[in-house]
Enzyme design. Structure first.
Site, mmCIF file in Angstrom:
data_model
loop_
_atom_site.group_PDB
_atom_site.id
_atom_site.type_symbol
_atom_site.label_atom_id
_atom_site.label_comp_id
_atom_site.label_asym_id
_atom_site.label_seq_id
_atom_site.Cartn_x
_atom_site.Cartn_y
_atom_site.Cartn_z
ATOM 1 C CB ALA A 69 -29.666 -17.213 27.215
ATOM 2 C CD GLN A 71 -24.216 -11.985 24.785
ATOM 3 O OE1 GLN A 71 -23.404 -12.755 24.265
ATOM 4 N NE2 GLN A 71 -24.299 -10.717 24.436
ATOM 5 C CB SER A 72 -26.965 -19.195 23.464
ATOM 6 O OG SER A 72 -26.525 -20.487 23.084
ATOM 7 C CG ASN A 73 -20.962 -19.258 25.413
ATOM 8 O OD1 ASN A 73 -20.473 -18.215 25.006
ATOM 9 N ND2 ASN A 73 -21.159 -19.492 26.702
ATOM 10 C CB ILE A 75 -27.063 -19.731 19.533
ATOM 11 C CG1 ILE A 75 -28.274 -20.428 20.186
ATOM 12 C CG2 ILE A 75 -27.477 -19.016 18.245
ATOM 13 C CD1 ILE A 75 -29.385 -19.497 20.653
#
Ligand SMILES: *Cc1c(COP(=O)(O)O)cnc(C)c1O
Length: 335
Positions: A69, A71-73, A75
């Protein structure tokens, strides 16, 4: 053979008691601070990345490709890990990928929070219109092949870093918790975890791509400690994916895999859907901020702590409980 690792985080992360929340909820409640890994604004992905990056380096890859997504933590933390080792990090993202139906409510903003940090880190984000997860996996594979055509050695990392190596990191983290567990309770009666060991009766945390849950479940199998994952996705079949991941981890640690039904999951805290803040989750964020000065995140840990509060009230969990804070705090700035 023990997998090799690089060093990224400051471990052991702190473990401490939540005095006010213990009193309010009638628990002996502790918190494991993986929001304080000291790496790239914290979060549970740092542990996995210590093993994943070692493998990236061993394979001689110049480029890492993943997806998730917006807002991936994961990534964000992957971008930081790649930056440390001079490796290019590319990710296929959608604002909100979904399983079958597009969500009816809005999620987080796409220009702030983790996305801002990704930009500072130099992550190569490829943004696609929202679609199903399977479509996102296809985009990721296309992206990987594009780099390969340009002569790069590409390392593919599944969503959330949930490869067997990611699960291995949490199998190890379980040992870290056991080593720093608090002293036995002396003033408690039966049924309150007063059996004499300092062990936890429950470990509760936000669960999604599965390596946190699979690693901890293997570590604590057959002990008094029950490992409960609060799902951030509305997918009851996720336990099947956990079983598949367990089979991969089992090869690394020489254990018998866990079956889908051996994973304890709670599906009651998803709210409006994956990636969308919930009312109960937001209440939990506010509660923990105002009683303990600790921030949770709107997509994972806030919802999980909300579930913990409900389960404590209904008496479904009790005794000595560890809430494993998995991080995600930068997403608060995308609300
Ligand atoms: C990724 C993530 C989780 C879920 O962990 P998994 O190992 O992917 O199941 C929970 N909380 C936060 C804040 C996360 O970023």
């Amino acid at each position: 053979m023990t997998p090799s690792k690089v060093q990224l985080i400051q471990a052991p992360t702190p473990l401490h008691r939540l005095e006010h929340a213990s009193k309010d909820l009638g628990l002996d409640l502790w918190i494991k601070r993986d929001d304080l890994t000291g790496f790239a604004m914290g979060g549970n992905k740092g542990r996995k990345l210590e093993y994943l990056l070692a493998d990236v380096l061993a394979q001689g890859a110049q480029t890492v490709v993943t997806c998730g997504a917006m807002q991936s933590n994961f990534i964000r933390q992957l971008g930081a890990a790649c930056a440390v080792f001079g490796i290019k990090c590319a990710a296929a993202v959608m604002k909100m990928p979904y399983e079958h139906e597009p969500p009816s409510e809005d999620g987080l903003w796409s220009e702030s929070g983790n996305v801002t940090l990704d930009k500072w880190l130099g992550v190569d984000l490829h943004v696609y219109p929202d679609g199903e997860w399977d479509e996102l996996y296809t985009r990721m594979e296309d992206l990987a092949q594009e780099f390969e055509r340009r002569g790069q050695v590409v390392y593919r990392i599944p969503v959330g870093g949930s490869s067997p190596l990611g699960a291995y990191a949490f199998w190890e983290a379980g040992l870290e918790l056991a080593a720093e567990s608090p002293p036995p309770l002396v003033h408690r009666g039966r049924g309150q975890g007063g059996g004499g060991s300092g062990a936890f009766d429950w470990i509760v945390f936000a669960s999604s791509s599965g390596s946190t849950q699979v690693g901890l479940s293997h570590r604590f199998r057959g002990t008094q400690t029950k490992v409960l994952g609060v799902l951030s996705d509305p997918e009851p079949e996720m336990a099947d994916d956990f079983a598949t991941l367990s089979a991969g981890l089992s090869l690394l640690i020489g254990e018998v895999p866990l079956k889908a039904e051996e994973f304890q999951v709670n599906l009651d805290a998803v709210g409006p859907g994956y990636g969308i803040p919930s009312e109960d989750g937001n209440k939990a964020i506010s509660y923990l901020a105002r009683t303990e000065g600790i921030f949770l995140d709107p997509i994972y840990s806030g919802k999980a702590f909300g579930a913990l509060m409900a389960l404590a009230k209904s008496g479904e969990i009790g005794g000595r409980v560890c809430f494993w804070h998995t991080g995600g705090v930068p997403a608060l700035f995308a609300m």
